[in-house]
Design a protein around this motif. Structure first.
Motif, PDB file in Angstrom:
ATOM      1  N   THR A 113       0.801  -1.255  -0.155  1.00 17.59           N
ATOM      2  CA  THR A 113       0.122   0.200   0.152  1.00 17.59           C
ATOM      3  C   THR A 113       0.930   1.298  -0.125  1.00 17.59           C
ATOM      4  OG1 THR A 113       0.014   0.092   2.459  1.00 17.59           O
ATOM      5  CG2 THR A 113      -1.765  -1.055   1.368  1.00 17.59           C
ATOM      6  N   TYR A 114       0.237   2.444  -0.355  1.00 16.04           N
ATOM      7  CA  TYR A 114       0.933   3.519  -0.358  1.00 16.04           C
ATOM      8  C   TYR A 114       1.328   3.872   0.807  1.00 16.04           C
ATOM      9  CZ  TYR A 114       2.015   8.387  -0.927  1.00 16.04           C
ATOM     10  OH  TYR A 114       2.503   9.759  -0.910  1.00 16.04           O
ATOM     11  N   SER A 115       0.632   3.673   2.246  1.00 12.52           N
ATOM     12  CA  SER A 115       0.888   4.258   3.232  1.00 12.52           C
ATOM     13  C   SER A 115       2.095   3.589   3.836  1.00 12.52           C
ATOM     14  CB  SER A 115      -0.227   3.977   4.258  1.00 12.52           C
ATOM     15  OG  SER A 115      -0.623   2.551   4.535  1.00 12.52           O
ATOM     16  N   MET A 116       2.554   2.037   3.451  1.00 13.75           N
ATOM     17  CA  MET A 116       3.437   1.211   3.778  1.00 13.75           C
ATOM     18  C   MET A 116       4.803   1.973   3.141  1.00 13.75           C
ATOM     19  SD  MET A 116       1.758  -2.363   3.297  1.00 13.75           S
ATOM     20  CE  MET A 116       3.256  -3.440   3.143  1.00 13.75           C
ATOM     21  N   PHE A 117       4.604   2.331   1.811  1.00 11.08           N
ATOM     22  CA  PHE A 117       5.736   2.807   1.015  1.00 11.08           C
ATOM     23  C   PHE A 117       6.148   4.024   1.786  1.00 11.08           C
ATOM     24  CE2 PHE A 117       6.562   5.344  -2.775  1.00 11.08           C
ATOM     25  CZ  PHE A 117       8.013   5.029  -3.033  1.00 11.08           C
ATOM     26  N   LYS A 118       5.325   4.891   2.035  1.00  7.87           N
ATOM     27  CA  LYS A 118       5.832   6.146   2.448  1.00  7.87           C
ATOM     28  C   LYS A 118       6.450   5.984   4.010  1.00  7.87           C
ATOM     29  CE  LYS A 118       4.081  10.925   3.470  1.00  7.87           C
ATOM     30  NZ  LYS A 118       3.032  11.966   3.178  1.00  7.87           N
ATOM     31  N   ASN A 119       5.800   5.029   4.628  1.00  9.75           N
ATOM     32  CA  ASN A 119       6.424   5.151   5.885  1.00  9.75           C
ATOM     33  C   ASN A 119       8.110   4.299   5.809  1.00  9.75           C
ATOM     34  OD1 ASN A 119       4.213   5.714   7.428  1.00  9.75           O
ATOM     35  ND2 ASN A 119       3.414   3.693   7.762  1.00  9.75           N
ATOM     36  N   GLU A 120       8.068   3.466   4.907  1.00  3.47           N
ATOM     37  CA  GLU A 120       9.396   2.909   4.536  1.00  3.47           C
ATOM     38  C   GLU A 120      10.472   4.053   4.106  1.00  3.47           C
ATOM     39  OE1 GLU A 120       7.804  -1.571   3.634  1.00  3.47           O
ATOM     40  OE2 GLU A 120       8.620  -0.455   2.118  1.00  3.47           O
ATOM     41  N   ILE A 121       9.901   4.887   3.318  1.00  2.00           N
ATOM     42  CA  ILE A 121      10.759   6.138   2.888  1.00  2.00           C
ATOM     43  C   ILE A 121      11.155   6.882   4.166  1.00  2.00           C
ATOM     44  CG2 ILE A 121      10.725   8.303   1.612  1.00  2.00           C
ATOM     45  CD1 ILE A 121       9.322   7.060  -0.576  1.00  2.00           C
ATOM     46  N   GLU A 122      10.252   7.214   4.881  1.00  2.00           N
ATOM     47  CA  GLU A 122      10.617   7.987   6.186  1.00  2.00           C
ATOM     48  C   GLU A 122      11.845   7.240   6.788  1.00  2.00           C
ATOM     49  OE1 GLU A 122       8.661  10.467   9.882  1.00  2.00           O
ATOM     50  OE2 GLU A 122       7.440   8.812   8.740  1.00  2.00           O
ATOM     51  N   GLU A 123      11.781   5.778   7.304  1.00  2.74           N
ATOM     52  CA  GLU A 123      12.787   5.116   7.855  1.00  2.74           C
ATOM     53  C   GLU A 123      14.243   5.013   7.100  1.00  2.74           C
ATOM     54  OE1 GLU A 123      11.451   1.162   8.059  1.00  2.74           O
ATOM     55  OE2 GLU A 123       9.637   1.638   9.161  1.00  2.74           O
ATOM     56  N   ALA A 124      13.923   5.141   5.653  1.00  2.00           N
ATOM     57  CA  ALA A 124      15.374   5.350   4.982  1.00  2.00           C
ATOM     58  C   ALA A 124      15.797   6.573   5.004  1.00  2.00           C
ATOM     59  CB  ALA A 124      14.778   4.838   3.669  1.00  2.00           C
ATOM     60  N   LEU A 125      15.060   7.845   5.048  1.00  2.00           N
ATOM     61  CA  LEU A 125      15.469   9.040   5.277  1.00  2.00           C
ATOM     62  C   LEU A 125      16.036   9.149   6.254  1.00  2.00           C
ATOM     63  CD1 LEU A 125      12.675  11.015   3.323  1.00  2.00           C
ATOM     64  CD2 LEU A 125      14.993  10.469   2.462  1.00  2.00           C
ATOM     65  N   VAL A 126      15.544   8.928   7.640  1.00  2.00           N
ATOM     66  CA  VAL A 126      16.140   9.027   8.845  1.00  2.00           C
ATOM     67  C   VAL A 126      17.035   8.446   8.928  1.00  2.00           C
ATOM     68  CG1 VAL A 126      15.350   8.638  11.312  1.00  2.00           C
ATOM     69  CG2 VAL A 126      13.772   9.554   9.863  1.00  2.00           C
ATOM     70  N   ALA A 127      17.331   7.161   8.326  1.00  2.00           N
ATOM     71  CA  ALA A 127      18.656   6.342   8.642  1.00  2.00           C
ATOM     72  C   ALA A 127      19.918   7.052   7.831  1.00  2.00           C
ATOM     73  CB  ALA A 127      18.510   4.797   7.842  1.00  2.00           C
ATOM     74  N   ARG A 128      19.610   7.707   6.860  1.00  2.00           N
ATOM     75  CA  ARG A 128      20.547   8.288   6.117  1.00  2.00           C
ATOM     76  C   ARG A 128      21.024   9.775   6.627  1.00  2.00           C
ATOM     77  NH1 ARG A 128      24.627   7.172   2.501  1.00  2.00           N
ATOM     78  NH2 ARG A 128      25.239   9.280   1.364  1.00  2.00           N
ATOM     79  N   PHE A 129      19.907  10.586   6.799  1.00  2.00           N
ATOM     80  CA  PHE A 129      19.949  12.013   7.486  1.00  2.00           C
ATOM     81  C   PHE A 129      20.146  12.236   9.048  1.00  2.00           C
ATOM     82  CE2 PHE A 129      18.573  11.881   2.979  1.00  2.00           C
ATOM     83  CZ  PHE A 129      19.640  12.486   2.550  1.00  2.00           C
ATOM     84  N   GLY A 130      19.330  11.254   9.675  1.00  2.00           N
ATOM     85  CA  GLY A 130      19.217  11.601  11.061  1.00  2.00           C
ATOM     86  C   GLY A 130      17.726  11.872  11.515  1.00  2.00           C
TER      87      GLY A 130
END
Length: 314
Positions: A113-130
């Motif tokens: 789902t779209y909500s799953m995708f957006k949540n996973e993007i957030e996790e990836a961005l936080v892991a990269r940038f803090g």
């Protein structure tokens, strides 16, 4: 219907200014340094997706969109818009029920789902940038700038398919804002880019230069407290210039060009029948319809104020 010449008696008396020099400077594209910092932001966001165990094997495209991609950004455009587009699930738009029924025979409901995708993007961005550098908005994530990269707005998209029939479709992008206001946002970044390039070529590169001039003018007017300038987003200004006939964008001087452009736009936008069929640069969405966040009155008010601010005479 009023015209701009009839409004010239209301012009504000202003100190002399070399508008040709100002317009010429404003027409220039971003510096190499600005462009490099935007490319650095895009590169790091791509790396964030590749580093994510949840996202790295999905069919994803990371791309620059908006003013940086279309080369109409100006000094105030301090951030870069990045799209993260997933093709594993798509949002369909059908021309009729018959086409919908035909296609439903060969498709299944998505499990990703779209909500799953957006949540996973957030996790990836936080892991990269803090966590401190990443904030989540209803439509996009904000990534704070540093000396190496510009500030970035990162939007998550699924593919949007506008089916023409059961075999052919136009490919765009679609998002679902967290607050469902509006419920869906659909855009056509590739078509926008391609048509903008074509318009720029047909006007000897004047199209994008005039867009930069009008955007910088609007920014300056807003700083001076002219409220109409706050109601016309830069995207609308780009689309307005796109609908100007090529020959008006190719006057000898920028001063004469801007006079012709603003006059044409005011007279067209003030008459609903003249601009009813106008589209965005992609030519896949109407420019003035109830679904848009701006109105013809917003555009007209800005154009009148711009004419007055420059001090055009009869």
């Amino acid at each position: 219907m009023s015209n701009l010449s009839s409004l010239s008696g209301n012009l504000v008396k202003r100190s002399p200014r070399d508008w040709e020099d100002a317009f010429s400077r404003w027409s220039q594209g971003p510096s190499a340094t600005e462009q490099q910092r935007a490319e650095n932001a895009e590169r790091q966001i791509k790396q964030a997706i590749l580093d994510s165990d949840k996202l790295k094997n999905r069919d994803i495209k990371v791309f620059t969109q908006g003013s940086y991609r279309n080369r109409v950004n100006v000094r105030k455009d301090s951030d870069v818009d990045i799209g993260v587009l997933c093709f594993d699930t798509y949002f369909p738009e059908y021309p009729d029920d018959n086409v919908k029924a035909q296609l439903r025979q060969y498709t299944v409901d998505a499990t990703y789902t779209y909500s799953m995708f957006k949540n996973e993007i957030e996790e990836a961005l936080v892991a990269r940038f803090g966590r401190a550098a990443v904030s989540r908005g209803s439509k996009s994530f904000d990534i704070k700038a540093n000396s190496y990269r510009v500030e970035a707005d990162v939007a998550a998209f699924f593919e949007h398919r506008r089916y023409l029939d059961s075999r052919n479709y136009l490919s765009g992008v679609e998002m679902v804002p967290d607050d469902f206001s509006p419920p869906r946002v659909r855009n056509w970044p590739e078509q926008h880019y391609d048509r903008g390039v074509k318009k720029n070529a047909s006007t000897s590169r004047r199209f994008k230069r005039v867009v930069r001039v009008l955007k910088t003018l609007s920014n300056e007017m807003a700083l001076k407290g002219i409220k109409s300038a706050d109601k016309v987003p830069s995207f609308l200004l780009e689309c307005l210039v796109f609908n100007v006939p090529d020959e008006l964008l190719m006057r000898v001087t920028y001063y004469d060009t801007m006079r012709a452009v603003i006059s044409f736009l005011f007279n067209a936008v003030s008459d609903e029948n003249r601009c009813r069929e106008w589209g965005e640069v992609s030519e896949l969405k109407y420019l003035f319809r109830p679904s848009q966040p701006w109105t013809r009155d917003d555009a007209c008010n800005f154009l009148v104020d711009a004419w007055s601010y420059i001090g055009f005479s009869k």
